[in-house]
Design a protein around this motif. Structure first.
Motif, PDB file in Angstrom:
ATOM      1  N   UNK A   1      -5.006  34.140 -18.432  1.00  0.00           N
ATOM      2  CA  UNK A   1      -5.445  32.752 -18.583  1.00  0.00           C
ATOM      3  C   UNK A   1      -6.188  32.277 -17.340  1.00  0.00           C
ATOM      4  N   UNK A   2      -5.673  32.610 -16.159  1.00  0.00           N
ATOM      5  CA  UNK A   2      -6.323  32.208 -14.920  1.00  0.00           C
ATOM      6  C   UNK A   2      -7.702  32.820 -14.776  1.00  0.00           C
ATOM      7  N   UNK A   3      -7.818  34.087 -15.133  1.00  0.00           N
ATOM      8  CA  UNK A   3      -9.128  34.747 -15.046  1.00  0.00           C
ATOM      9  C   UNK A   3     -10.117  34.149 -16.033  1.00  0.00           C
ATOM     10  N   UNK A   4      -9.672  33.905 -17.262  1.00  0.00           N
ATOM     11  CA  UNK A   4     -10.555  33.319 -18.275  1.00  0.00           C
ATOM     12  C   UNK A   4     -10.988  31.920 -17.827  1.00  0.00           C
ATOM     13  N   UNK A   5     -10.078  31.147 -17.250  1.00  0.00           N
ATOM     14  CA  UNK A   5     -10.419  29.801 -16.781  1.00  0.00           C
ATOM     15  C   UNK A   5     -11.452  29.855 -15.656  1.00  0.00           C
ATOM     16  N   UNK A   6     -11.281  30.773 -14.706  1.00  0.00           N
ATOM     17  CA  UNK A   6     -12.268  30.929 -13.632  1.00  0.00           C
ATOM     18  C   UNK A   6     -13.624  31.309 -14.239  1.00  0.00           C
ATOM     19  N   UNK A   7     -13.619  32.226 -15.182  1.00  0.00           N
ATOM     20  CA  UNK A   7     -14.861  32.612 -15.845  1.00  0.00           C
ATOM     21  C   UNK A   7     -15.518  31.449 -16.558  1.00  0.00           C
ATOM     22  N   UNK A   8     -14.716  30.596 -17.166  1.00  0.00           N
ATOM     23  CA  UNK A   8     -15.264  29.413 -17.829  1.00  0.00           C
ATOM     24  C   UNK A   8     -15.923  28.467 -16.838  1.00  0.00           C
ATOM     25  N   UNK A   9     -15.316  28.290 -15.670  1.00  0.00           N
ATOM     26  CA  UNK A   9     -15.928  27.453 -14.634  1.00  0.00           C
ATOM     27  C   UNK A   9     -17.282  28.048 -14.235  1.00  0.00           C
ATOM     28  N   UNK A  10     -17.330  29.356 -14.060  1.00  0.00           N
ATOM     29  CA  UNK A  10     -18.594  30.014 -13.716  1.00  0.00           C
ATOM     30  C   UNK A  10     -19.636  29.721 -14.800  1.00  0.00           C
ATOM     31  N   UNK A  11     -19.271  29.903 -16.054  1.00  0.00           N
ATOM     32  CA  UNK A  11     -20.231  29.686 -17.143  1.00  0.00           C
ATOM     33  C   UNK A  11     -20.629  28.211 -17.246  1.00  0.00           C
TER      34      UNK A  11
ATOM     35  N   UNK B   1     -27.023  21.499 -11.916  1.00  0.00           N
ATOM     36  CA  UNK B   1     -26.620  21.316 -10.522  1.00  0.00           C
ATOM     37  C   UNK B   1     -26.302  22.625  -9.800  1.00  0.00           C
ATOM     38  N   UNK B   2     -26.305  23.743 -10.532  1.00  0.00           N
ATOM     39  CA  UNK B   2     -25.928  25.041  -9.968  1.00  0.00           C
ATOM     40  C   UNK B   2     -26.978  26.082 -10.347  1.00  0.00           C
ATOM     41  N   UNK B   3     -26.943  27.261  -9.698  1.00  0.00           N
ATOM     42  CA  UNK B   3     -27.862  28.343 -10.088  1.00  0.00           C
ATOM     43  C   UNK B   3     -27.699  28.689 -11.571  1.00  0.00           C
ATOM     44  N   UNK B   4     -28.734  29.274 -12.159  1.00  0.00           N
ATOM     45  CA  UNK B   4     -28.699  29.549 -13.599  1.00  0.00           C
ATOM     46  C   UNK B   4     -28.342  30.988 -13.959  1.00  0.00           C
ATOM     47  N   UNK B   5     -27.754  31.718 -13.006  1.00  0.00           N
ATOM     48  CA  UNK B   5     -27.238  33.058 -13.302  1.00  0.00           C
ATOM     49  C   UNK B   5     -25.792  33.148 -12.812  1.00  0.00           C
ATOM     50  N   UNK B   6     -25.044  34.058 -13.385  1.00  0.00           N
ATOM     51  CA  UNK B   6     -23.654  34.258 -12.971  1.00  0.00           C
ATOM     52  C   UNK B   6     -23.602  34.668 -11.507  1.00  0.00           C
ATOM     53  N   UNK B   7     -24.418  35.643 -11.118  1.00  0.00           N
ATOM     54  CA  UNK B   7     -24.403  36.098  -9.722  1.00  0.00           C
ATOM     55  C   UNK B   7     -24.849  34.988  -8.776  1.00  0.00           C
ATOM     56  N   UNK B   8     -25.793  34.178  -9.204  1.00  0.00           N
ATOM     57  CA  UNK B   8     -26.229  33.055  -8.386  1.00  0.00           C
ATOM     58  C   UNK B   8     -25.105  32.067  -8.138  1.00  0.00           C
TER      59      UNK B   8
END
Length: 149
Positions: free
Chosen positions: A31-41, A48-55
């Motif tokens: 759940x924690x990993x999925x939530x972090x991934x959701x924040x990234x997406x 307001x943020x870069x438009x790539x995951x790595x960015x």
């Protein structure tokens, strides 16, 4: 990015997502990993943020120090990679909504614009809102076991 098939998956983007999940969550908490991934997406989809995951993941002072360079151990890295692929393909934590921020659950923040939506994987996730629109100003009790396995 959501809904991409494996054939269009860019390995670098997947690796960046897995690294964010691995270094920012309790590595035993899906759940924690999925939530972090959701924040990234959510950040990727925001102007307001870069438009790539790595960015997003490599932005200075936004994720754990060394997130892009530290070695992931062979015991926990596979779970992070599987979770990263799941988020990349569209899975979302049902309680994250539009949250673009999180901090360690043990951290005591004193800002009046933090609307908390979830605590999981050792982190408290929140949306920034106008103070008058904050209805949950303190982190929620930890929740685990919501995402699919």
């Amino acid at each position: 990015m959501a809904g991409c098939s494996n054939s269009s998956l860019h390995p670098t983007e997947l690796d960046c997502m897995a690294r964010a999940m691995y270094f920012e969550s309790n590595r035993s908490s899906r759940d924690g990993m999925i939530a972090v991934g959701n924040v990234v997406m959510n950040r990727v989809q925001s102007d307001a943020f870069p438009d790539t995951i790595c960015g997003v993941v490599s932005q200075k002072n936004q994720f754990a120090p060394g997130v892009m360079t530290k070695k992931m151990d062979n015991r926990s890295a596979p779970l992070a990679r599987v979770a990263a692929l799941s988020v990349y393909e569209g899975e979302r934590h049902p309680k994250i909504a539009n949250a673009k921020f999180f901090h360690a659950a043990s951290y005591q923040a004193s800002y009046n614009n933090m609307h908390y939506v979830l605590t999981t994987g050792g982190n408290a996730f929140y949306e920034k809102r106008r103070p008058e629109n904050v209805t949950t100003p303190t982190p929620l009790p930890p929740t685990e076991g919501i995402t699919r396995q």
